[in-house]
Design a protein around this motif. Structure first.
Motif, PDB file in Angstrom:
ATOM      1  N   TYR A 358     -88.636  47.527  -8.514  1.00  0.00           N
ATOM      2  CA  TYR A 358     -89.836  47.830  -7.730  1.00  0.00           C
ATOM      3  C   TYR A 358     -89.986  46.864  -6.561  1.00  0.00           C
ATOM      4  CZ  TYR A 358     -92.056  51.509 -10.484  1.00  0.00           C
ATOM      5  OH  TYR A 358     -92.357  52.700 -11.086  1.00  0.00           O
ATOM      6  N   THR A 359     -89.682  45.602  -6.777  1.00  0.00           N
ATOM      7  CA  THR A 359     -89.817  44.630  -5.690  1.00  0.00           C
ATOM      8  C   THR A 359     -88.770  44.832  -4.607  1.00  0.00           C
ATOM      9  OG1 THR A 359     -88.349  42.972  -6.700  1.00  0.00           O
ATOM     10  CG2 THR A 359     -90.666  42.953  -7.370  1.00  0.00           C
ATOM     11  N   GLN A 360     -87.714  45.580  -4.912  1.00  0.00           N
ATOM     12  CA  GLN A 360     -86.661  45.846  -3.933  1.00  0.00           C
ATOM     13  C   GLN A 360     -86.828  47.197  -3.253  1.00  0.00           C
ATOM     14  OE1 GLN A 360     -84.433  43.158  -3.339  1.00  0.00           O
ATOM     15  NE2 GLN A 360     -86.109  42.396  -4.584  1.00  0.00           N
ATOM     16  N   GLY A 361     -87.993  47.817  -3.419  1.00  0.00           N
ATOM     17  CA  GLY A 361     -88.289  49.055  -2.710  1.00  0.00           C
ATOM     18  C   GLY A 361     -87.839  50.314  -3.406  1.00  0.00           C
ATOM     19  N   ILE A 362     -87.475  50.254  -4.688  1.00  0.00           N
ATOM     20  CA  ILE A 362     -87.068  51.446  -5.433  1.00  0.00           C
ATOM     21  C   ILE A 362     -88.320  52.145  -5.952  1.00  0.00           C
ATOM     22  CG2 ILE A 362     -85.734  52.339  -7.367  1.00  0.00           C
ATOM     23  CD1 ILE A 362     -84.073  51.129  -5.114  1.00  0.00           C
ATOM     24  N   SER A 363     -88.436  53.444  -5.691  1.00  0.00           N
ATOM     25  CA  SER A 363     -89.612  54.199  -6.097  1.00  0.00           C
ATOM     26  C   SER A 363     -89.562  54.528  -7.588  1.00  0.00           C
ATOM     27  CB  SER A 363     -89.708  55.497  -5.299  1.00  0.00           C
ATOM     28  OG  SER A 363     -88.602  56.339  -5.581  1.00  0.00           O
ATOM     29  N   GLY A 364     -90.736  54.854  -8.129  1.00  0.00           N
ATOM     30  CA  GLY A 364     -90.803  55.188  -9.552  1.00  0.00           C
ATOM     31  C   GLY A 364     -90.045  56.455  -9.894  1.00  0.00           C
ATOM     32  N   SER A 365     -90.072  57.451  -8.999  1.00  0.00           N
ATOM     33  CA  SER A 365     -89.352  58.694  -9.271  1.00  0.00           C
ATOM     34  C   SER A 365     -87.849  58.465  -9.305  1.00  0.00           C
ATOM     35  CB  SER A 365     -89.701  59.732  -8.202  1.00  0.00           C
ATOM     36  OG  SER A 365     -89.370  59.248  -6.910  1.00  0.00           O
TER      37      SER A 365
END
Length: 591
Positions: A358-365
């Motif tokens: 999440y901190t690296q810009g990866i979305s939950g989907s």
């Protein structure tokens, strides 16, 4: 006849590979016979699969929901979740040997029924308490100046811990003992059942949290508690009936050798080895009994003059010590320790890795999609295990799986130094001057615009399920993380997840290899206590990886955690290589 008798007494698997393959082919031909499907559905294997699926589904729902409930109860604070995780880990670490010893000393049906009843009733009562707390939280907080709330929290954590201990006992009894007896000590059938149970575990590990999560989201926490309560009551009845039927249709389950003391086990193994011609030279005799290595019966004689409570306590300590000693003297000790070392890692789909993503810009989907892919690769590992075992043997399967696992994890090491990595090497140089630290800090701050501090609440358990090595169903949600932020490069995070996902093929194949080695080589009278100590070791090594994260909690530290994790995993596989070398050398000497 002597080999079969030895196997039934000491858990050894003596069926030849060729005969096992012939029986497998015969079973496949029999499946085509009309009516064989109905026979299979009434057989012990299918009943064990259904019972295991119900139990695993309930466990996954409960492990997911209890962490959410504890966070909701404490104002979105992780304190209760942390306390619960420490209590669970500490209890299994301390009581693992005692649980296994209890499994060994009691009839199989009583162990299974008692564990099943305690687990489901504990979850049911805990769900009722949670429903009352959620429904009347304000009133409860006003009673006894808020101390009633503390009592409720304590009751919930204790009941959840009891349920986890009972689940551990049930897993040891069914998946480490019953399955071996049901397969008739046939290597091929045993590998097939182990792989099928792991596939069921992988599927439920994904679907069960999604199901209960939808209920809690669309309805409420109270409805979620009621759903889990109803599931456990129905599951208790169905599992009780199925396990009782399996016990009746497999007569060998009712035959259980008495628990042997240390010297008796040694003599039994010596006699069995001589009768099978495994060694022409008698192994060394154990050391004379002293105060340091006397068996439990001598301990009881020494403490008869003590008060009853002290006698009981000393017996418990003696049982734990004997259990760890029994674990250490197993021929597969190094393989078991190697498996335990694989728990000290952040390279899995747990709350730590997903939080970093999440901190690296990866979305939950996208992260959910990656979790689904990881489940598929885990299933591929179970299929690869059965194929490799049949072609190359069990020990060589572990070697191949270890090499595959380590090779895939090299991608994770490369991700630490790849473009887009938030790795801050100044953390490794505490002696650097303040001016150079400032310069380096400025450089890294420009390079790490896409990293954010881990803040907000988490809705996941502090510790993973014990039925598997790593989580596959956990998501961490962080507040105030910009959704439109994009990193300068995705190469680092792509390499990280590519390594984690592909490594699961070798990981689960290796896990199944060590599991079957423990099943085949542990004496039947010690099967419970040794697997109980193995569970304790798994929890101990897993706690180390949380200590690592507590020591280095920032995203800039994650690269260090990746390197340390790979070192632990390499150490674990090295232990297995040493075991494989000894096993092959012993086989050459015997032939």
């Amino acid at each position: 006849m002597s080999q079969r008798a030895g196997a039934s007494q000491c858990g050894g698997v003596v069926v030849e590979f060729e005969s096992g393959d012939i029986r497998d082919d015969r079973v496949k031909r029999d499946v085509n016979i009309p009516g064989s499907t109905l026979i299979y559905l009434k057989g012990p294997k299918f009943l064990i699969y259904v019972s295991g699926a119900l139990s695993m589904w309930g466990d996954r729902m409960w492990h997911f929901a209890i962490s959410v409930f504890l966070i909701e109860l404490y104002g979105r604070n992780l304190l209760l979740t942390a306390v619960f995780g420490l209590v669970v880990a500490g209890s299994v670490l301390l009581l693992g040997a005692l649980i296994g010893d209890w499994v060994d000393r009691n009839p199989r049906n009583k162990v299974a029924h008692a564990s099943l009843f305690i687990q489901n009733i504990s979850v049911t009562v805990c769900s009722i308490v949670l429903m009352l707390v959620f429904s009347y939280k304000q009133r409860i907080e006003e009673i006894w100046d808020g101390w009633l709330t503390v009592v409720c929290y304590t009751v919930v954590i204790i009941l959840a811990d009891v349920a986890n201990l009972a689940s551990t006992a049930l897993t040891i009894a069914i998946q480490r003992d019953w399955i071996v007896v049901i397969t008739g000590y046939n290597r091929g059938h045993l590998a097939g059942m182990n792989a099928t149970m792991r596939r069921i575990d992988q599927v439920t590990n994904i679907l069960a949290p999604l199901a209960v999560g939808q209920v809690m989201t669309l309805a409420s926490n109270v409805v979620g508690c009621g759903f889990i309560l109803g599931w456990n009551l129905v599951s208790l009845i169905v599992e009780f009936f199925f396990l009782s039927r399996v016990y009746r249709i497999v007569p060998a389950l009712s035959i259980k050798p008495p628990v042997l003391e240390e010297d008796q086990v040694f003599l039994q193994r010596t006699e069995r080895g001589m009768s099978q011609g495994e060694s022409t030279v008698a192994p060394p005799r154990p050391q004379p009994l002293t105060e340091g290595n006397c068996n439990s019966s001598l301990h009881l004689k020494e403490i008869t003059n003590l008060p009853l409570c002290f006698q009981r306590f000393r017996w418990l300590v003696s049982t734990c010590k004997d259990g760890w000693r029994a674990y250490y003297r197993q021929p597969v000790f190094l393989a078991g320790m190697g498996l335990a070392f694989l728990y000290t890692t952040v390279l899995g789909f747990d709350c730590i890795t997903t939080g970093y993503a999440y901190t690296q810009g990866i979305s939950g989907s996208l992260l959910s999609l990656l979790m689904g892919v990881s489940a598929i690769t885990g299933l591929m590992g179970t299929v690869m295990f059965t194929r490799l075992r049949k072609s190359y043997g069990l020990v060589n399967t572990g070697i191949i799986s270890s090499c595959l696992h380590l090779g895939c994890l090299l991608l994770c090491v490369c991700s630490v130094f790849a473009p887009g990595s938030p790795m801050d090497l100044s953390l490794l140089m505490p002696y650097i001057t303040s001016n150079s630290s400032t310069d380096l800090g400025g450089m890294t701050s420009k390079r790490q615009k896409h990293t954010y501090a881990l803040r907000g609440g988490s809705n996941q358990p502090l510790l993973p399920d014990r039925s598997s090595i790593h989580w596959t169903n956990n998501t961490v949600l962080f507040d105030n993380v910009p959704s439109d932020a994009a990193p300068e490069s995705y190469i680092s995070i792509i390499l990280l997840f590519l390594g984690v996902i592909t490594a699961r093929i070798g990981l689960w194949s290796f896990d199944l290899t060590v599991t079957q080695l423990l099943q085949e080589n542990i004496c039947e009278s010690e099967r419970g206590v040794v697997n109980g100590v193995q569970s304790s070791m798994n929890y101990l090594m897993d706690l180390l990886h949380f200590i690592m994260v507590i020591s280095a909690p920032q995203p800039q530290h994650f690269g260090i955690l990746v390197i340390i994790s790979v070192l632990f995993i390499t150490t674990g596989h090295t232990m297995y290589f040493l075991y494989a070398h000894k096993a092959k050398r012993k086989r050459r000497l015997d032939t």
